[in-house]
Design a protein around this motif. Structure first.
Motif, mmCIF file in Angstrom:
data_model
loop_
_atom_site.group_PDB
_atom_site.id
_atom_site.type_symbol
_atom_site.label_atom_id
_atom_site.label_comp_id
_atom_site.label_asym_id
_atom_site.label_seq_id
_atom_site.Cartn_x
_atom_site.Cartn_y
_atom_site.Cartn_z
ATOM 1 N N SER A 116 1.665 -4.867 13.047
ATOM 2 C CA SER A 116 2.590 -3.992 12.323
ATOM 3 C C SER A 116 2.125 -2.545 12.356
ATOM 4 O O SER A 116 2.943 -1.627 12.488
ATOM 5 C CB SER A 116 2.751 -4.466 10.877
ATOM 6 O OG SER A 116 1.512 -4.468 10.190
ATOM 7 N N ARG A 117 0.819 -2.321 12.246
ATOM 8 C CA ARG A 117 0.323 -0.948 12.291
ATOM 9 C C ARG A 117 0.518 -0.338 13.686
ATOM 10 O O ARG A 117 0.930 0.812 13.812
ATOM 11 C CB ARG A 117 -1.156 -0.918 11.904
ATOM 12 C CG ARG A 117 -1.431 -1.327 10.451
ATOM 13 C CD ARG A 117 -2.900 -1.127 10.112
ATOM 14 N NE ARG A 117 -3.190 -1.420 8.729
ATOM 15 C CZ ARG A 117 -3.757 -2.541 8.294
ATOM 16 N NH1 ARG A 117 -4.051 -3.499 9.164
ATOM 17 N NH2 ARG A 117 -4.006 -2.718 7.018
ATOM 18 N N PHE A 159 0.209 4.699 6.317
ATOM 19 C CA PHE A 159 0.416 3.249 6.384
ATOM 20 C C PHE A 159 -0.799 2.554 6.968
ATOM 21 O O PHE A 159 -1.190 1.474 6.519
ATOM 22 C CB PHE A 159 1.658 2.960 7.221
ATOM 23 C CG PHE A 159 1.938 1.488 7.384
ATOM 24 C CD1 PHE A 159 2.572 0.778 6.378
ATOM 25 C CD2 PHE A 159 1.584 0.820 8.536
ATOM 26 C CE1 PHE A 159 2.839 -0.576 6.518
ATOM 27 C CE2 PHE A 159 1.833 -0.529 8.688
ATOM 28 C CZ PHE A 159 2.470 -1.236 7.678
ATOM 29 N N ASP A 163 -1.942 0.023 3.766
ATOM 30 C CA ASP A 163 -1.434 -1.344 3.724
ATOM 31 C C ASP A 163 -2.554 -2.342 3.969
ATOM 32 O O ASP A 163 -2.672 -2.930 5.043
ATOM 33 C CB ASP A 163 -0.316 -1.529 4.750
ATOM 34 C CG ASP A 163 0.428 -2.848 4.535
ATOM 35 O OD1 ASP A 163 0.329 -3.408 3.426
ATOM 36 O OD2 ASP A 163 1.100 -3.308 5.466
ATOM 37 N N ALA A 166 -1.664 -5.960 5.216
ATOM 38 C CA ALA A 166 -1.198 -6.256 6.570
ATOM 39 C C ALA A 166 -2.236 -7.064 7.328
ATOM 40 O O ALA A 166 -3.434 -7.014 7.044
ATOM 41 C CB ALA A 166 -0.894 -4.961 7.321
ATOM 42 N N ARG A 284 6.364 -6.263 10.071
ATOM 43 C CA ARG A 284 5.640 -6.458 8.804
ATOM 44 C C ARG A 284 6.208 -7.630 8.024
ATOM 45 O O ARG A 284 5.459 -8.441 7.446
ATOM 46 C CB ARG A 284 5.723 -5.160 7.982
ATOM 47 C CG ARG A 284 4.863 -5.185 6.718
ATOM 48 C CD ARG A 284 3.390 -5.319 7.071
ATOM 49 N NE ARG A 284 2.584 -5.398 5.866
ATOM 50 C CZ ARG A 284 2.361 -6.511 5.184
ATOM 51 N NH1 ARG A 284 2.889 -7.661 5.600
ATOM 52 N NH2 ARG A 284 1.608 -6.497 4.108
ATOM 53 N N GLU A 287 5.059 -10.851 9.743
ATOM 54 C CA GLU A 287 3.693 -11.235 9.376
ATOM 55 C C GLU A 287 3.675 -11.946 8.023
ATOM 56 O O GLU A 287 2.976 -12.950 7.833
ATOM 57 C CB GLU A 287 2.803 -9.995 9.327
ATOM 58 C CG GLU A 287 2.524 -9.374 10.681
ATOM 59 C CD GLU A 287 1.689 -8.120 10.572
ATOM 60 O OE1 GLU A 287 1.075 -7.727 11.577
ATOM 61 O OE2 GLU A 287 1.631 -7.509 9.473
ATOM 62 N N TRP A 288 4.430 -11.417 7.102
ATOM 63 C CA TRP A 288 4.521 -12.044 5.777
ATOM 64 C C TRP A 288 5.151 -13.429 5.880
ATOM 65 O O TRP A 288 4.657 -14.413 5.322
ATOM 66 C CB TRP A 288 5.326 -11.132 4.853
ATOM 67 C CG TRP A 288 5.566 -11.679 3.475
ATOM 68 C CD1 TRP A 288 4.740 -12.502 2.755
ATOM 69 C CD2 TRP A 288 6.716 -11.452 2.654
ATOM 70 N NE1 TRP A 288 5.308 -12.792 1.540
ATOM 71 C CE2 TRP A 288 6.511 -12.162 1.443
ATOM 72 C CE3 TRP A 288 7.880 -10.712 2.825
ATOM 73 C CZ2 TRP A 288 7.456 -12.148 0.412
ATOM 74 C CZ3 TRP A 288 8.806 -10.689 1.795
ATOM 75 C CH2 TRP A 288 8.594 -11.402 0.609
ATOM 76 N N ALA A 293 -0.097 -12.463 6.657
ATOM 77 C CA ALA A 293 -0.347 -11.299 5.800
ATOM 78 C C ALA A 293 0.406 -11.480 4.496
ATOM 79 O O ALA A 293 1.379 -12.231 4.414
ATOM 80 C CB ALA A 293 0.104 -10.009 6.492
ATOM 81 N N PRO A 296 4.247 -6.885 1.724
ATOM 82 C CA PRO A 296 3.941 -5.456 1.658
ATOM 83 C C PRO A 296 4.233 -4.890 0.279
ATOM 84 O O PRO A 296 5.180 -5.296 -0.395
ATOM 85 C CB PRO A 296 4.884 -4.854 2.711
ATOM 86 C CG PRO A 296 6.025 -5.815 2.790
ATOM 87 C CD PRO A 296 5.426 -7.168 2.549
ATOM 88 N N PRO A 300 3.258 0.983 1.048
ATOM 89 C CA PRO A 300 3.410 0.822 2.507
ATOM 90 C C PRO A 300 4.863 0.890 2.978
ATOM 91 O O PRO A 300 5.162 1.469 4.020
ATOM 92 C CB PRO A 300 2.804 -0.560 2.775
ATOM 93 C CG PRO A 300 1.804 -0.743 1.684
ATOM 94 C CD PRO A 300 2.437 -0.101 0.481
ATOM 95 N N VAL A 301 5.777 0.312 2.200
ATOM 96 C CA VAL A 301 7.186 0.366 2.577
ATOM 97 C C VAL A 301 7.680 1.811 2.565
ATOM 98 O O VAL A 301 8.383 2.250 3.489
ATOM 99 C CB VAL A 301 8.033 -0.509 1.638
ATOM 100 C CG1 VAL A 301 9.521 -0.269 1.886
ATOM 101 C CG2 VAL A 301 7.709 -1.986 1.838
#
Length: 367
Positions: A116-117, A159, A163, A166, A284, A287-288, A293, A296, A300-301
């Protein structure tokens, strides 16, 4: 699929006359965004167990095979491929910038800071292209574009550091130094791809984009493959992992090339670049959803939103008054760009790469 076309529905805007035609662009855009997000998620999974250079080499090789087959289906594609292959210096530089440096930097970065990063950093490509254009190619600037670039960069750096929920790769200890190092690798790859766009415009703008890709991806495969063979232990890579790499290249990367070229023909490179703004959100959330992860947080959002807004400011500004250029017929879309005319209206041509995103004309993100 990427050949120049005439008639309604092509030539810088989707002007299809029926309901089905009007749905083509939204459908292609949705497919491209989903493929990009899925590519980042799969890349993040693969680099956890496979050396990033091996992933880069494998995905480029499989994408090369698919693109070569598609380009060989038409006489125009075969002729363009021969024209591109007859320019070995240009092909070597483009392969290094757009595949070797881009994929090496972004996949190594993914190993350290997570998908995500890196996806957010790659979405800054229009801003990076803008800065390079000012510094090296005397492109015109504006306060809006400068403000957008600063805002996008600040949001991405924030971010990267903020985050903590993440996902991060196995090479990360979660410390700020590691995060910044991984971010620098990803930014270096993005910088190389921005340079790729300018070199492509100067050296290959007279060749249909898809027809040039077999030579470029083939050279990139040789560079990455030799590097992986010499410096990467490949014995521990399982057959399942190689299968995942093949899926990344053939199912996710190659189709994005084709879809992005079609969208550039229909709507222009700025529209295609803007689609990338949705990708970091989806990665992101992915990942969740996959359990790699935590959810978020609000900060971060907000930072992703700020970065996306900055990119939009950079790519979405209007032309200065008096800079309008008469529309060109689609039959001229494959001609060489006039070196003295760099206005945004010309960027609607499919071979004009300066404003295209990382994956919008070859790679733009691991997709």
């Amino acid at each position: 699929m990427t050949s120049a076309r005439t008639g309604p529905g092509h030539g810088g805007g989707d002007r299809g006359g029926d309901g089905a035609g009007r749905l083509v662009v939204p459908a292609l855009a949705a497919c491209m965004v989903l493929l990009l997000a899925a590519g980042w998620l799969l890349s993040g999974h693969l680099v956890a167990g496979v050396p990033p250079l091996a992933v880069a080499a494998g995905r480029t090789a499989t994408a090369f095979v698919v693109i070569m087959v598609i380009a060989s289906l038409t006489p125009r594609g075969r002729s363009g491929a021969r024209t591109a292959a007859a320019r070995p210096r240009a092909v070597a530089v483009l392969a290094f910038l757009g595949f070797f440096a881009y994929y090496s930097g972004t996949l190594l970065g993914t190993r350290y800071v997570g998908a995500s990063r890196v996806g957010l950093i790659v979405s800054l490509l229009p801003c990076v292209t803008f800065v390079i254009g000012i510094l090296a190619f005397r492109e015109p600037s504006s306060r809006r574009k400068v403000l957008g670039t600063v805002l996008a960069g600040a949001g991405a750096i924030g971010f990267l550091l903020a985050d903590g929920a993440a996902s991060a790769g196995p090479g990360s200890d979660g410390g700020p130094a590691t995060l910044l190092a991984g971010g620098a690798l990803a930014f270096g790859g993005t910088l190389a791809y921005a340079l790729y766009g300018y070199v492509y415009r100067q050296r290959m703008s007279d060749v249909p984009a898809l027809a040039a890709l077999p030579a470029i991806t083939g050279a990139g495969t040789l560079m990455l493959g030799l590097t992986a063979l010499l410096f990467v232990p490949l014995g521990g890579v399982s057959a399942a992992d190689w299968g995942g790499v093949a899926v990344l290249g053939a199912v996710l990367t190659a189709p994005v090339f084709l879809i992005s070229h079609e969208l550039i023909l229909r709507k222009g490179p700025l529209f295609t670049s803007a689609l990338g703004l949705a990708v970091p959100f989806l990665v992101r959330l992915g990942e969740w959803g996959l359990g790699t992860a935590d959810a978020p947080g609000a900060l971060p959002v907000l930072l992703i939103v700020a970065s996306a807004a900055g990119v939009w400011l950079t790519v979405g500004g209007r032309r200065p008054a008096g800079a309008a250029v008469p529309a060109r017929p689609r039959a001229e879309s494959d001609s060489r760009a006039d070196a003295e005319s760099q206005t945004e209206s010309e960027n609607d041509r499919p071979d004009h790469r300066a404003s295209a995103t990382a994956e919008a004309l070859p790679p733009r993100s691991p997709s």
